[in-house]
Structure formats: structure tokens, C-alpha cells
Design a protein around this motif. Structure first.
Motif, PDB file in Angstrom:
ATOM      1  N   ASN A 188       0.817  -1.214   0.000  1.00 39.84           N
ATOM      2  CA  ASN A 188       0.000   0.000   0.000  1.00 39.84           C
ATOM      3  C   ASN A 188       0.850   1.264   0.000  1.00 39.84           C
ATOM      4  N   GLY A 189       2.128   1.113   0.380  1.00 36.15           N
ATOM      5  CA  GLY A 189       3.026   2.265   0.400  1.00 36.15           C
ATOM      6  C   GLY A 189       2.695   3.274   1.483  1.00 36.15           C
ATOM      7  N   GLN A 190       2.155   2.775   2.596  1.00 34.84           N
ATOM      8  CA  GLN A 190       1.804   3.669   3.692  1.00 34.84           C
ATOM      9  C   GLN A 190       2.440   3.190   4.988  1.00 34.84           C
ATOM     10  N   ASP A 191       2.675   4.143   5.889  1.00 28.76           N
ATOM     11  CA  ASP A 191       3.361   3.851   7.147  1.00 28.76           C
ATOM     12  C   ASP A 191       2.401   3.412   8.251  1.00 28.76           C
ATOM     13  N   TYR A 192       1.156   3.872   8.187  1.00 29.03           N
ATOM     14  CA  TYR A 192       0.143   3.581   9.211  1.00 29.03           C
ATOM     15  C   TYR A 192       0.643   3.942  10.605  1.00 29.03           C
ATOM     16  N   GLN A 193       1.232   5.139  10.693  1.00 27.92           N
ATOM     17  CA  GLN A 193       1.746   5.686  11.961  1.00 27.92           C
ATOM     18  C   GLN A 193       2.733   4.734  12.619  1.00 27.92           C
ATOM     19  N   GLY A 194       3.479   4.001  11.784  1.00 30.40           N
ATOM     20  CA  GLY A 194       4.492   3.085  12.298  1.00 30.40           C
ATOM     21  C   GLY A 194       3.923   1.836  12.945  1.00 30.40           C
ATOM     22  N   ASP A 195       2.628   1.613  12.819  1.00 33.01           N
ATOM     23  CA  ASP A 195       1.986   0.476  13.484  1.00 33.01           C
ATOM     24  C   ASP A 195       0.926  -0.165  12.573  1.00 33.01           C
ATOM     25  N   PRO A 196       1.352  -0.842  11.510  1.00 35.05           N
ATOM     26  CA  PRO A 196       0.352  -1.448  10.617  1.00 35.05           C
ATOM     27  C   PRO A 196      -0.512  -2.502  11.310  1.00 35.05           C
TER      28      PRO A 196
END
Length: 202
Positions: A114-122
Motif C-alpha cells: 500500500n506504500g503507507q506507514d500507518y503511523q508506524g503500526d500497521p
């Protein structure tokens, strides 16, 4: 008694707002873009089965609830609790299969895709990861094969005729719970690629 009302002359209007899914395009149903994307997501997680089996499994725990992320959040909560949308316990086999969606390695892989960090907590945002990956699958299907839109999200009967009757100075807007970037635009762009550009032009 009969109530009658006399209407004065109709005033010109500047904008027409339309729903999208089920109104402009037929994107719902077993073989619409949503159903196909959900089944592909389950298969990516390692869940095996025929289309009808995977659709039934997904429907046991997923129900639309205002937005896709919120609906996915409720789905992940049900999977963790081992219950369906009615609170009925899932079978052992159903629980084993659906928990494959929440494996940490799968969530991390999808977050990377997805190329997203998710606030460092996927893992803590697994519902968002799931929702985004499901949408990305649909985008990829349309990007790689634009003509698939004729099956995944065909234009509803009568839409072309309706659009022709709307004066060009009247704006046509879309009011939808679907995401613009990952659902609406990919569908409109796929239609434009196969010759139905009048949708995105308006």
C-alpha cells in the motif's frame, strides 16, 4: 380528500447530484468490483475456495457500516472474537481461515504494498491496511485491463441517455461513500479508456 398542489414554472438548476454505486455504475454484486476485490484479498491471504465459498465467508463477517475503514474495523473485531455479523460463533474452520487475514506478516506485506506507514503500526491499524489493500486490488484490475470495467462496473442502463438530456452548463456531481481516488476515478478512467469518456468529462 385529495390534496392538489399547483407548481409554478420550474426554475433552472445548476447542478445534479448522483449516487455512484448502483446508480451510475453497477459495481455491487458477486461479480462487481467490490465482490471480486474482496475474494482476491482473501486469496492473497492464503484462504482457498471457490468464488461462492469465499463470498459467503466474507459476508459472514463483513457488513457495510458508513465507511470502508469503519466497516473493515468491525470486520476485524468480529474475526478476533470469532463471531459473525449477528454475533453467532464462527465454526473452527471459518475462524482458522479468516484469521489468515490478520497474520502480522500478511498485514506488514500489505502495508508495504500500500506504500503507507500507518503511523508506524500497521498491525494496530490492520483494518485500514485491509481496506486499502482491497481497494488497491480493484484499481490494479482496472489499470491492467480497462475493458474489465464492462463486467466489474458497467454503466447502468439509461445513464448515457440521461447525461445527453442534461444541459452542458449543468454540473453533474457524485455524492458517494466510495473513495474518489481508489474507486470512483479508476472506474471513470477505465470507462474513458474503452470509449465511454462522457462520464468523466461531465
Amino acid at each position: 380528500g385529495v390534496v392538489t398542489e399547483t407548481l409554478g414554472p420550474l426554475k433552472p438548476f445548476r447542478m445534479l447530484l448522483c449516487d455512484f454505486d448502483g446508480t451510475l455504475v453497477k459495481s455491487e454484486g458477486s461479480y462487481g468490483i467490490f465482490g471480486v476485490s474482496w475474494r482476491e484479498l482473501l486469496r492473497e491471504a492464503g484462504i482457498r475456495g471457490e468464488d461462492v465459498e469465499l463470498e459467503e465467508l466474507q459476508r459472514r463477517v463483513y457488513r457495510w457500516d458508513n465507511t470502508l475503514p469503519h466497516s473493515a474495523l468491525k470486520m476485524t473485531e468480529r474475526i478476533r472474537k470469532g463471531v459473525d455479523i449477528l454475533g453467532v460463533p464462527l465454526t473452527g474452520d471459518e475462524q482458522d481461515a479468516l484469521r489468515l487475514l490478520l497474520r502480522p506478516e500478511t498485514i506488514k506485506r500489505w502495508a508495504d504494498l500500500n506504500g503507507q506507514d500507518y503511523q508506524g503500526d500497521p498491525i494496530g491499524h490492520a483494518h485500514r491496511v485491509l481496506a486499502d489493500r482491497k481497494e488497491a486490488i480493484g484499481c490494479d484490475l482496472l489499470r491492467l485491463n480497462p475493458s474489465s470495467v464492462e463486467t466489474l462496473a458497467p454503466i447502468q442502463k439509461g445513464v448515457r441517455e440521461l447525461f445527453r438530456k442534461i444541459p452542458p452548463e449543468v454540473l453533474i456531481g457524485i455524492a458517494s461513500a466510495s473513495r474518489v481516488e481508489t474507486t470512483i476515478l479508476p472506474i471513470l478512467e477505465a470507462h474513458a479508456a474503452i470509449g465511454n469518456s462522457y462520464l468523466i468529462e461531465r
